[in-house]
Write an enzyme that holds these catalytic residues in place. Structure first.
Site: not given
Length: 193
Positions: A90, A93
């Site tokens: 991600c 992230c």
């Protein structure tokens, strides 16, 4: 002269397309751009004054670590809980991880604060390699049972902070700079309560 302008235009259009494709298909590149925007002051977590929200029943919300130890959020009442859902693939992230690491380092010795970094994929081997490569010291967990939608709806990253009375004090979806002074002060206030 006209041909020269067309060739130049073609080259710049090609460079633009390559940059867009890299940002779309290379997660670390996208994460790098988001980190740059964080450095410029964007993606600050929106913390507000604490409200008199009803405490949540956190019993039965479980997470497990790589050794198989289970942590039940209900057992952590009386502590501030920083709960972050993320994944190695991600880009947002990845972008917020350096700020999360700084936050963790600042509060890791505070006995009033508990950190749970939940790899949504639950792949400890992959997340450990990611943490080691990036030199992060964040304690990684996997989901160990049912998670209420009020806590995690599936968006990555999602961060939830509970105060000592198990009230949701902060909930954010998407990348944020958790080493921002306002957020650090917010966490300190929760710890001191």
């Amino acid at each position: 002269m006209n041909k020269k302008i067309n060739v130049s235009k073609y080259i710049w259009n090609s460079i633009f397309v390559v940059i867009v494709l890299v940002l779309l298909f290379v997660p670390p590149a996208k994460a790098y751009v988001i980190q740059g925007l964080m450095q410029m002051g964007l993606f600050k977590p929106q913390v507000t004054e604490l409200n008199a929200q009803k405490p949540a029943d956190l019993s039965g919300i479980k997470f497990k670590d790589a050794e198989g130890n289970i942590t039940d959020l209900g057992d952590l009442k009386g502590k501030v809980i920083f709960l972050n859902f993320w994944a190695t693939w991600c880009p947002p992230c990845q972008a917020e991880m350096p700020s999360v690491e700084k936050l963790y380092q600042q509060f890791s010795k505070d006995k009033n604060v508990v950190f749970l970094f939940v790899d949504a994929d639950g792949n400890f081997e992959k997340s450990k390699k990611f943490m080691d490569r990036k030199k992060y010291n964040l304690p990684v967990y996997a989901i160990g049972g049912y998670i209420p939608e009020g806590i995690f709806k599936g968006a990555l990253p999602t961060t939830v902070v509970f105060d000592k009375m198990a009230r949701i004090s902060y909930r954010g979806e998407g990348a944020a700079n958790y080493s921002d002074k306002k957020f650090l002060d917010f966490m300190q206030k929760l710890s001191d309560m």
